[in-house]
Design a protein around this motif. Structure first.
Motif, short mmCIF file in Angstrom:
data_model
loop_
_atom_site.label_atom_id
_atom_site.label_comp_id
_atom_site.label_asym_id
_atom_site.label_seq_id
_atom_site.Cartn_x
_atom_site.Cartn_y
_atom_site.Cartn_z
N GLY A 226 0.81 -1.20 0.00
CA GLY A 226 0.00 0.00 0.00
C GLY A 226 0.85 1.26 0.00
N CYS A 227 0.36 2.30 -0.68
CA CYS A 227 0.99 3.62 -0.70
C CYS A 227 -0.10 4.63 -0.31
N GLU A 228 0.30 5.87 0.00
CA GLU A 228 -0.73 6.85 0.33
C GLU A 228 -1.34 7.46 -0.93
N ASP A 229 -0.87 7.02 -2.10
CA ASP A 229 -1.45 7.49 -3.35
C ASP A 229 -1.73 6.34 -4.33
N GLY A 230 -1.88 5.12 -3.78
CA GLY A 230 -2.19 4.00 -4.65
C GLY A 230 -1.65 2.68 -4.14
N VAL A 231 -1.36 1.77 -5.06
CA VAL A 231 -0.87 0.44 -4.72
C VAL A 231 0.35 0.14 -5.59
N LEU A 232 1.42 -0.36 -4.96
CA LEU A 232 2.60 -0.81 -5.68
C LEU A 232 2.53 -2.32 -5.83
N THR A 233 2.72 -2.81 -7.06
CA THR A 233 2.70 -4.25 -7.30
C THR A 233 4.08 -4.71 -7.79
N TYR A 234 4.34 -5.99 -7.52
CA TYR A 234 5.55 -6.63 -8.04
C TYR A 234 5.09 -7.94 -8.65
N VAL A 235 5.04 -7.98 -9.98
CA VAL A 235 4.50 -9.12 -10.71
C VAL A 235 5.51 -9.55 -11.77
N ASP A 236 5.83 -10.84 -11.78
CA ASP A 236 6.76 -11.39 -12.77
C ASP A 236 8.08 -10.62 -12.80
N GLY A 237 8.56 -10.25 -11.62
CA GLY A 237 9.87 -9.62 -11.53
C GLY A 237 9.92 -8.15 -11.86
N ALA A 238 8.77 -7.48 -11.96
CA ALA A 238 8.76 -6.06 -12.31
C ALA A 238 7.78 -5.29 -11.43
N LEU A 242 -0.29 1.39 -9.37
CA LEU A 242 -1.66 1.81 -9.65
C LEU A 242 -1.95 3.06 -8.86
N GLU A 243 -2.50 4.07 -9.51
CA GLU A 243 -2.74 5.35 -8.86
C GLU A 243 -4.12 5.39 -8.22
N SER A 244 -4.21 6.06 -7.09
CA SER A 244 -5.51 6.27 -6.45
C SER A 244 -6.34 7.24 -7.28
N PRO A 245 -7.66 7.09 -7.27
CA PRO A 245 -8.51 8.02 -8.01
C PRO A 245 -8.61 9.39 -7.34
N ASP A 246 -8.17 9.49 -6.09
CA ASP A 246 -8.21 10.76 -5.36
C ASP A 246 -6.79 11.28 -5.16
N GLU A 247 -6.66 12.57 -4.93
CA GLU A 247 -5.34 13.15 -4.70
C GLU A 247 -4.65 12.48 -3.52
N ALA A 287 -3.81 -9.75 -12.36
CA ALA A 287 -3.61 -10.43 -13.65
C ALA A 287 -3.89 -9.52 -14.83
N ALA A 288 -4.22 -8.25 -14.58
CA ALA A 288 -4.51 -7.32 -15.67
C ALA A 288 -3.28 -7.14 -16.55
N ALA A 289 -3.50 -6.91 -17.82
CA ALA A 289 -2.39 -6.83 -18.78
C ALA A 289 -1.48 -5.65 -18.48
N ASP A 290 -2.03 -4.52 -18.06
CA ASP A 290 -1.21 -3.32 -17.84
C ASP A 290 -1.60 -2.68 -16.51
N LEU A 291 -0.75 -2.87 -15.50
CA LEU A 291 -1.02 -2.29 -14.19
C LEU A 291 -0.39 -0.91 -14.04
N ASP A 292 0.75 -0.69 -14.67
CA ASP A 292 1.49 0.55 -14.45
C ASP A 292 0.70 1.76 -14.96
N GLY A 293 0.41 2.67 -14.03
CA GLY A 293 -0.33 3.88 -14.39
C GLY A 293 -1.82 3.71 -14.41
N ALA A 294 -2.30 2.49 -14.25
CA ALA A 294 -3.75 2.26 -14.22
C ALA A 294 -4.32 2.87 -12.94
N GLN A 295 -5.62 3.06 -12.91
CA GLN A 295 -6.27 3.63 -11.74
C GLN A 295 -6.84 2.52 -10.87
#
Length: 406
Positions: A226-238, A242-247, A287-295
């Motif tokens: 968890g982050c205060e502005d979203g969620v950090l994931t580590y999937v398949d070595g990378a 994901l950004e929170s919808p709120d500031e 399992a989503a194809a693109d997590l980076d920058g997603a909301q």
């Protein structure tokens, strides 16, 4: 830059120093590898699941099915509980470190043993793939060992020790291949996560996860922080963020299962809100194809339904259950993100002023759940298919934290 390097050792030789092994409560000090005389008012019972409950000034151990109390163990102060994962023990986060509680799930009498993993400020306990990691917030040190190592052991098991760059309220998790993920931070702030290979060498880091807290491992070893502005994931070595919808959208805890790719997370959208109550829930499809920058997906709960981090769990089929301030258990379909059932189980309650204060807690056990009701010093076992109360027990103190063992 200081890189952590693990070193394996017999804990009786390295971890346990005379100053660090401070056994608390009503046990007497014991040398490393020995057990102090336990304090318990209980006795041996038939083997089976046990429920450990921390209350102000002690620990109660109950038969987890009938909720009959089997032991009452005095232990001063505010104590936290974590299941050890070996079917018999729980860790009591207390003064001096992580003290081992033998719950009696094997049929023996419950007892607070004299075995303690020394820590100046004991914090998170993480179990994954047969390995356990204990984190000391006061030093930034953390230790990894086989989850089953306490079974039949005398004293502390062999551990691998790691060090952080600075002391902080942190967490670490070891993956199946020996990769270690651990948080970055210091006494003032926390910023992200680093990756260590099985030899303890850093291979990657991500430093854009402010106030990083908590962890969870979903299906296929998808890791979340968890982050205060979203969620950090580590999937398949990378890493991916994901950004929170709120500031401001703080995530502090993830609720996961080994079989589901969807993680449920708590969510706070008001940095100035007092107390611990939350009114929105987040979902991450790892399992989503693109997590980076997603909301991050966030949904509102019905009017009058709030919760704390102690009130969320996942059942055997992956559904999420939330214990609301309305006193009901609410089933959430993680695919549709909708509440599909609600069962009133306890009286409505108000949130705690401070997070340490006793308030209703939830532990999901397959297709059943255990719910505490501090206002009545009670604990209930609930059938999740019907909402029926299967058993009720009471303890002398006010129930706070829980650990289900066995």
């Amino acid at each position: 830059m200081h890189i952590a390097s693990p070193r394996r050792r017999a804990a009786a030789l390295g971890l346990a120093t005379a100053a660090a092994i401070a056994l608390v409560g009503c046990t007497s000090a014991a040398a490393p590898g020995e057990s102090a005389a336990p304090t318990t008012t209980g006795a041996a019972a038939e083997p089976g699941q046990r429920l450990a409950i921390a209350y102000d000034g002690g620990l109660a151990v109950l038969d987890a099915v009938t909720l009959e109390q089997l032991a009452d163990i005095p232990l001063p102060g505010f104590n936290r509980l974590n299941t050890a994962g070996d079917g018999e023990h729980a860790f009591v986060t207390t003064e001096g470190g992580f003290q081992v509680l033998a719950t009696g799930a094997d049929g023996s009498a419950p007892e607070l043993t004299g075995t303690t993993f020394p820590a100046t400020t004991p914090g998170h306990v993480v179990r994954h793939e047969g390995r356990t990691v204990l984190f000391d917030d006061g030093t930034g040190d953390f230790w990894a060992f086989d989850t089953d190592a306490l079974l039949g052991a005398e004293g502390l098991p062999e551990t691998t020790e790691f060090t952080s760059e600075a002391a902080h309220h942190g967490v670490a998790v070891e993956l199946a291949d020996g990769t270690m993920l651990s948080t970055l931070g210091d006494s003032e702030s926390r910023s992200g996560v680093r990756v260590l290979d099985p030899q303890g060498e850093e291979t990657a880091r991500f430093e854009e996860c402010p106030a990083v807290h908590g962890e969870g491992v979903a299906a296929d070893e998808a890791v979340l922080f968890g982050c205060e502005d979203g969620v950090l994931t580590y999937v398949d070595g990378a890493f991916a963020k994901l950004e929170s919808p709120d500031e401001f959208g703080r995530v502090g805890n993830a609720y996961v299962t080994d079989e589901s790719a969807i993680a449920v997370v708590d969510y706070k959208d008001d940095p100035d809100a007092e107390g611990s109550l939350l009114h929105r829930v987040g979902f991450v499809d790892t399992a989503a194809a693109d997590l980076d920058g997603a909301q991050l997906d966030v949904v509102d709960l019905p009017e009058g339904v709030e919760y704390t981090w102690r009130g969320v769990g996942r059942d055997a089929e992956g559904a999420a259950w939330l214990l609301g301030t309305d006193g009901a258990l609410h089933r959430i379909d993680v695919e549709t993100q909708a509440i599909t059932a609600s069962y009133p189980v306890i009286e409505a309650w108000e949130g705690p002023a401070e997070w340490q204060e006793a308030h209703p807690a939830l532990v999901v056990d397959g297709d059943q759940a255990i719910v505490t009701e501090p206002a009545a010093n009670a604990v209930h076992r609930i059938d999740l298919a019907t909402g029926e109360v299967l058993a009720t027990g009471t303890i002398e103190g006010t129930p706070n934290e829980l650990a289900l063992v066995g």
